[in-house]
Design a protein around this motif. Structure first.
Motif, PDB file in Angstrom:
ATOM      1  N   PHE A  72      21.591 -10.881  -3.462  1.00  0.00           N
ATOM      2  CA  PHE A  72      22.807 -10.144  -3.130  1.00  0.00           C
ATOM      3  C   PHE A  72      23.123  -9.048  -4.140  1.00  0.00           C
ATOM      4  CE2 PHE A  72      27.302  -9.286  -3.008  1.00  0.00           C
ATOM      5  CZ  PHE A  72      27.656  -9.360  -1.680  1.00  0.00           C
ATOM      6  N   PHE A  73      23.052  -9.330  -5.435  1.00  0.00           N
ATOM      7  CA  PHE A  73      23.413  -8.361  -6.460  1.00  0.00           C
ATOM      8  C   PHE A  73      22.223  -7.563  -6.980  1.00  0.00           C
ATOM      9  CE2 PHE A  73      27.119 -11.121  -6.576  1.00  0.00           C
ATOM     10  CZ  PHE A  73      28.151 -10.197  -6.669  1.00  0.00           C
ATOM     11  N   VAL A  74      21.015  -8.030  -6.687  1.00  0.00           N
ATOM     12  CA  VAL A  74      19.817  -7.344  -7.169  1.00  0.00           C
ATOM     13  C   VAL A  74      19.492  -6.128  -6.299  1.00  0.00           C
ATOM     14  CG1 VAL A  74      17.340  -7.605  -7.584  1.00  0.00           C
ATOM     15  CG2 VAL A  74      18.902  -9.487  -8.126  1.00  0.00           C
ATOM     16  N   GLU A  75      19.449  -6.329  -4.994  1.00  0.00           N
ATOM     17  CA  GLU A  75      18.922  -5.300  -4.109  1.00  0.00           C
ATOM     18  C   GLU A  75      19.776  -4.038  -4.046  1.00  0.00           C
ATOM     19  OE1 GLU A  75      17.750  -7.217  -0.453  1.00  0.00           O
ATOM     20  OE2 GLU A  75      16.231  -8.424  -1.510  1.00  0.00           O
ATOM     21  N   PRO A  76      21.109  -4.114  -4.128  1.00  0.00           N
ATOM     22  CA  PRO A  76      21.872  -2.866  -4.150  1.00  0.00           C
ATOM     23  C   PRO A  76      21.529  -1.962  -5.337  1.00  0.00           C
ATOM     24  CG  PRO A  76      23.311  -4.685  -3.564  1.00  0.00           C
ATOM     25  CD  PRO A  76      21.999  -5.287  -3.988  1.00  0.00           C
ATOM     26  N   THR A  77      21.149  -2.543  -6.483  1.00  0.00           N
ATOM     27  CA  THR A  77      20.798  -1.711  -7.637  1.00  0.00           C
ATOM     28  C   THR A  77      19.541  -0.889  -7.365  1.00  0.00           C
ATOM     29  OG1 THR A  77      19.346  -3.278  -8.812  1.00  0.00           O
ATOM     30  CG2 THR A  77      21.717  -3.532  -9.123  1.00  0.00           C
ATOM     31  N   LEU A  78      18.703  -1.361  -6.466  1.00  0.00           N
ATOM     32  CA  LEU A  78      17.456  -0.677  -6.130  1.00  0.00           C
ATOM     33  C   LEU A  78      17.617   0.274  -4.952  1.00  0.00           C
ATOM     34  CD1 LEU A  78      15.066  -3.751  -6.426  1.00  0.00           C
ATOM     35  CD2 LEU A  78      15.283  -1.869  -8.061  1.00  0.00           C
ATOM     36  N   LEU A 138      18.548  -0.740  -1.938  1.00  0.00           N
ATOM     37  CA  LEU A 138      18.190  -1.457  -0.719  1.00  0.00           C
ATOM     38  C   LEU A 138      19.412  -1.942   0.053  1.00  0.00           C
ATOM     39  CD1 LEU A 138      15.271  -3.621  -2.198  1.00  0.00           C
ATOM     40  CD2 LEU A 138      15.097  -1.449  -0.949  1.00  0.00           C
ATOM     41  N   GLY A 139      20.590  -1.786  -0.516  1.00  0.00           N
ATOM     42  CA  GLY A 139      21.795  -2.283   0.126  1.00  0.00           C
ATOM     43  C   GLY A 139      21.880  -3.801   0.092  1.00  0.00           C
ATOM     44  N   TYR A 140      22.898  -4.328   0.769  1.00  0.00           N
ATOM     45  CA  TYR A 140      23.059  -5.780   0.846  1.00  0.00           C
ATOM     46  C   TYR A 140      22.097  -6.378   1.875  1.00  0.00           C
ATOM     47  CZ  TYR A 140      27.446  -5.094  -1.721  1.00  0.00           C
ATOM     48  OH  TYR A 140      28.386  -4.770  -2.665  1.00  0.00           O
ATOM     49  N   PRO A 141      21.701  -7.646   1.708  1.00  0.00           N
ATOM     50  CA  PRO A 141      20.766  -8.279   2.645  1.00  0.00           C
ATOM     51  C   PRO A 141      21.450  -8.695   3.946  1.00  0.00           C
ATOM     52  CG  PRO A 141      21.365  -9.831   0.915  1.00  0.00           C
ATOM     53  CD  PRO A 141      21.995  -8.514   0.539  1.00  0.00           C
ATOM     54  N   VAL A 142      21.870  -7.709   4.718  1.00  0.00           N
ATOM     55  CA  VAL A 142      22.660  -7.957   5.927  1.00  0.00           C
ATOM     56  C   VAL A 142      21.819  -8.602   7.016  1.00  0.00           C
ATOM     57  CG1 VAL A 142      24.032  -6.845   7.740  1.00  0.00           C
ATOM     58  CG2 VAL A 142      24.221  -6.054   5.379  1.00  0.00           C
ATOM     59  N   ALA A 143      20.534  -8.286   7.059  1.00  0.00           N
ATOM     60  CA  ALA A 143      19.694  -8.847   8.128  1.00  0.00           C
ATOM     61  C   ALA A 143      19.711 -10.370   8.103  1.00  0.00           C
ATOM     62  CB  ALA A 143      18.264  -8.326   7.991  1.00  0.00           C
ATOM     63  N   GLU A 144      19.683 -10.951   6.898  1.00  0.00           N
ATOM     64  CA  GLU A 144      19.696 -12.411   6.771  1.00  0.00           C
ATOM     65  C   GLU A 144      21.107 -12.973   6.816  1.00  0.00           C
ATOM     66  OE1 GLU A 144      18.112 -10.340   4.821  1.00  0.00           O
ATOM     67  OE2 GLU A 144      15.996 -10.778   5.197  1.00  0.00           O
ATOM     68  N   LYS A 172      33.049   1.875   1.157  1.00  0.00           N
ATOM     69  CA  LYS A 172      33.503   3.224   1.474  1.00  0.00           C
ATOM     70  C   LYS A 172      32.328   4.190   1.445  1.00  0.00           C
ATOM     71  CE  LYS A 172      38.224   2.588  -0.207  1.00  0.00           C
ATOM     72  NZ  LYS A 172      39.308   3.125  -1.067  1.00  0.00           N
ATOM     73  N   PRO A 173      32.492   5.359   2.079  1.00  0.00           N
ATOM     74  CA  PRO A 173      31.404   6.348   2.044  1.00  0.00           C
ATOM     75  C   PRO A 173      30.985   6.650   0.603  1.00  0.00           C
ATOM     76  CG  PRO A 173      33.077   7.007   3.629  1.00  0.00           C
ATOM     77  CD  PRO A 173      33.630   5.810   2.897  1.00  0.00           C
ATOM     78  N   GLY A 174      29.707   6.641   0.386  1.00  0.00           N
ATOM     79  CA  GLY A 174      29.181   6.916  -0.947  1.00  0.00           C
ATOM     80  C   GLY A 174      28.948   5.679  -1.793  1.00  0.00           C
ATOM     81  N   ASP A 175      29.466   4.534  -1.376  1.00  0.00           N
ATOM     82  CA  ASP A 175      29.331   3.321  -2.194  1.00  0.00           C
ATOM     83  C   ASP A 175      27.881   2.887  -2.345  1.00  0.00           C
ATOM     84  OD1 ASP A 175      32.014   3.202  -2.622  1.00  0.00           O
ATOM     85  OD2 ASP A 175      32.344   1.297  -1.575  1.00  0.00           O
ATOM     86  N   GLU A 176      27.092   3.033  -1.274  1.00  0.00           N
ATOM     87  CA  GLU A 176      25.708   2.569  -1.372  1.00  0.00           C
ATOM     88  C   GLU A 176      24.959   3.326  -2.468  1.00  0.00           C
ATOM     89  OE1 GLU A 176      21.979   1.687   1.628  1.00  0.00           O
ATOM     90  OE2 GLU A 176      24.050   1.457   2.307  1.00  0.00           O
ATOM     91  N   GLN A 177      25.260   4.610  -2.621  1.00  0.00           N
ATOM     92  CA  GLN A 177      24.645   5.376  -3.690  1.00  0.00           C
ATOM     93  C   GLN A 177      25.202   4.965  -5.053  1.00  0.00           C
ATOM     94  OE1 GLN A 177      22.097   7.414  -3.260  1.00  0.00           O
ATOM     95  NE2 GLN A 177      21.939   7.888  -5.451  1.00  0.00           N
ATOM     96  N   ARG A 178      26.500   4.677  -5.092  1.00  0.00           N
ATOM     97  CA  ARG A 178      27.135   4.284  -6.360  1.00  0.00           C
ATOM     98  C   ARG A 178      26.637   2.932  -6.858  1.00  0.00           C
ATOM     99  NH1 ARG A 178      33.420   4.278  -6.088  1.00  0.00           N
ATOM    100  NH2 ARG A 178      33.166   4.058  -8.358  1.00  0.00           N
ATOM    101  N   MET A 179      26.157   2.075  -5.951  1.00  0.00           N
ATOM    102  CA  MET A 179      25.682   0.749  -6.347  1.00  0.00           C
ATOM    103  C   MET A 179      24.321   0.798  -7.030  1.00  0.00           C
ATOM    104  SD  MET A 179      26.927  -1.762  -3.227  1.00  0.00           S
ATOM    105  CE  MET A 179      25.901  -1.021  -1.975  1.00  0.00           C
ATOM    106  N   LYS A 180      23.623   1.924  -6.938  1.00  0.00           N
ATOM    107  CA  LYS A 180      22.286   2.048  -7.495  1.00  0.00           C
ATOM    108  C   LYS A 180      22.350   2.357  -8.989  1.00  0.00           C
ATOM    109  CE  LYS A 180      19.352   4.625  -5.330  1.00  0.00           C
ATOM    110  NZ  LYS A 180      18.786   5.803  -4.607  1.00  0.00           N
ATOM    111  N   TYR A 237       9.653  -6.883  -6.650  1.00  0.00           N
ATOM    112  CA  TYR A 237      10.353  -5.715  -6.113  1.00  0.00           C
ATOM    113  C   TYR A 237       9.678  -4.429  -6.578  1.00  0.00           C
ATOM    114  CZ  TYR A 237      14.488  -8.366  -4.577  1.00  0.00           C
ATOM    115  OH  TYR A 237      15.353  -9.220  -3.940  1.00  0.00           O
ATOM    116  N   PRO A 238       9.464  -3.474  -5.681  1.00  0.00           N
ATOM    117  CA  PRO A 238       9.003  -2.165  -6.143  1.00  0.00           C
ATOM    118  C   PRO A 238      10.031  -1.571  -7.112  1.00  0.00           C
ATOM    119  CG  PRO A 238       8.814  -2.357  -3.754  1.00  0.00           C
ATOM    120  CD  PRO A 238       9.586  -3.548  -4.222  1.00  0.00           C
ATOM    121  N   ASN A 239       9.543  -0.999  -8.191  1.00  0.00           N
ATOM    122  CA  ASN A 239      10.404  -0.376  -9.216  1.00  0.00           C
ATOM    123  C   ASN A 239      11.256  -1.382  -9.975  1.00  0.00           C
ATOM    124  OD1 ASN A 239       9.499   2.233  -8.405  1.00  0.00           O
ATOM    125  ND2 ASN A 239      10.958   2.166  -6.706  1.00  0.00           N
ATOM    126  N   ALA A 240      10.879  -2.663  -9.944  1.00  0.00           N
ATOM    127  CA  ALA A 240      11.602  -3.644 -10.760  1.00  0.00           C
ATOM    128  C   ALA A 240      11.426  -3.293 -12.231  1.00  0.00           C
ATOM    129  CB  ALA A 240      11.072  -5.047 -10.495  1.00  0.00           C
TER     130      ALA A 240
END
Length: 458
Positions: free
Chosen positions: A253-259, A261-267, A280-288, A349-352
């Motif tokens: 949950f907290f790892v993938e947004p930094t990369l 990848l967003g939250y693991p919504v599919a699962e 909010k708009p722009g948050d996905e970029q801010r989480m990286k 993870y790629p780029n880990a």
């Protein structure tokens, strides 16, 4: 197969870990403000035996003694945390200079003993004044946290080589806002999702504040709790699916947004509510954020079974006791191999970034015999865990350090003073320190004595 310190390479970080609230005590000394844990421990029944951390290990007054012991063990690094309410009693605004002065002295004392300090900026002790304004469920905390980070970085950034932004966000968010067993003691799905999203944002924004304020060599990371997860009934479709959902929540949950990848919504389709209501708009970029390292904090594996009664992940963790396997005083299965599996999972993870084991340990009963503390099970666990780290390195994982939890016994949150994790025993009535047999073993290992990972179950 025997192994030694030399097998890990010359640049490996050999440390031990601690946290401000669990060790410092001095809860009202020299201008410190109250934290949510000071408040939570006042609730009758919240902590076993109604214990509190007003004195704890008295590290605030005895830090030089503890650092002398750390130096004597042969450590190269020491991980500790800054108490937000000690430097900003109201969370924002007026600075408590005496609080900052303490961490200034602490950093200098580490360096005088050739201990590289790793500072964690948030290890769960939110100022009470900010909780009164909504705490982690209030989006404003992203700015409050960034301001606090900048303050600490300005004061200590010239001497601290490693920084960890958050300690185990899934634990302080989940246990504190969904399960209610940790401070601030909330049980509300909406509060959990809001706090989780704001912690994800703060993780990256705090890291950016560090990047902007620290000199170039500084290494910036954050830490993640994790458990190797296996299905209760391998091959059973519902348990296999529950395991994937639990992995998404507990490990990803907290790892993938930094990369990015967003939250693991599919699962976890229920997370769409989080996205619709809190993102909010722009948050996905801010989480990286491009971290220099991730702190891997692993203690055990968990066995997962489908449950129709637990929303969000529809899964339950089957206790080790019910599975009739060896377990620690925390009820956690004794399974050092979990560390190897989680290092492999994060490294995949790629780029880990580089990995550092920033917590790993076990709580077992100590046998106090005069000035000796025998703890054979803890010693065996430590030896086996190091074997698993070396196994990961030999498999190609870039893991650069190992920090046992913990340097000393301490206040173990809702469990109080019952479980003991320390390499150093503390008599809480006298505050006398005694290096345990596990600590002596670690010292000998760091001095070059070969070890062999146990082959039989611990």
């Amino acid at each position: 197969m025997p192994f030694s310190r030399a097998d890990f390479g010359a640049d490996f970080y050999w440390g031990a870990a601690a946290a401000a609230y669990q060790t410092e005590g001095a809860w009202q000394q020299q201008g410190k403000g109250p934290s949510i844990w000071d408040d939570f421990t006042r609730r009758k029944g919240a902590i076993r035996r109604n214990e509190h951390a007003r004195v704890a290990a008295d590290f605030y007054n005895r830090y030089e003694e503890d650092l002398d012991l750390a130096q004597g063990l042969g450590l190269t690094d020491f991980r500790c945390s800054v108490a937000w309410p000690r430097v900003l009693p109201e969370g924002t605004g007026a600075v408590n200079r005496r609080g900052l002065d303490f961490y200034d002295r602490l950093v200098d004392a580490c360096l005088e003993r050739d201990l590289r300090p790793m500072l964690t900026l948030y290890h769960w002790d939110l100022p009470s004044a900010l909780q009164a304004r909504g705490g982690w469920a209030n989006r404003s905390i992203v700015g409050w946290f960034s301001d606090y980070v900048q303050l600490v970085a300005r004061r200590l950034g010239d001497r601290v080589p490693h920084w960890a932004v958050l300690n185990e966000p899934m634990v302080f968010v989940g246990a504190g806002h969904l399960l209610g067993v940790h401070a601030p003691g909330r049980r509300h799905l909406g509060a959990f999702l809001a706090a989780a999203h704001h912690a994800t944002l703060a993780q990256a924004e705090g890291a950016r504040a560090l990047r902007a304020g620290l000199p170039e060599p500084a290494q910036i990371g954050t830490t993640f709790s994790c458990s190797y997860l296996t299905p209760y009934r391998p091959g059973h479709a519902s348990d296999e699916a529950a395991t994937r959902r639990a992995d998404a929540l507990l490990n990803r949950f907290f790892v993938e947004p930094t990369l990015g990848l967003g939250y693991p919504v599919a699962e976890l389709p229920a997370l769409r509510w989080l996205l619709d209501r809190y993102q909010k708009p722009g948050d996905e970029q801010r989480m990286k954020f491009d971290f220099d390292f991730w702190g891997v904090q692993n203690y055990t594996r968990e066995v997962v079974r489908f449950s129709p009664w637990l929303p969000l992940q529809w899964a339950t963790l089957v206790p080790a006791k019910l599975r009739k396997v060896p377990y620690t005083d925390m009820g956690w299965e004794v399974y050092p191999e979990s560390l190897y599996h989680m290092l492999k999972q994060f490294a995949a993870y790629p780029n880990a970034p580089r990995l550092i084991v920033t917590e790993s340990g076990s709580a077992f009963p100590d046998q106090c015999q005069g000035r000796r503390v025998a703890d054979p099970a803890r010693r065996a666990f430590l030896q086996a865990a190091l074997g698993q780290v070396l196994r990961a390195r030999r498999a190609g994982v870039d893991v650069a350090g190992y920090f046992p939890w913990s340097l000393t016994d301490n206040f173990e949150w809702a469990e109080g003073y019952g479980p003991r994790f320390g390499l150093i025993h503390i008599d809480y009535e006298t505050q006398q320190r005694t290096v345990k047999d596990s600590g002596r073993w670690y010292q000998a290992f760091l001095n070059g004595t070969p070890a062999e990972a146990p082959q039989a179950p611990l």
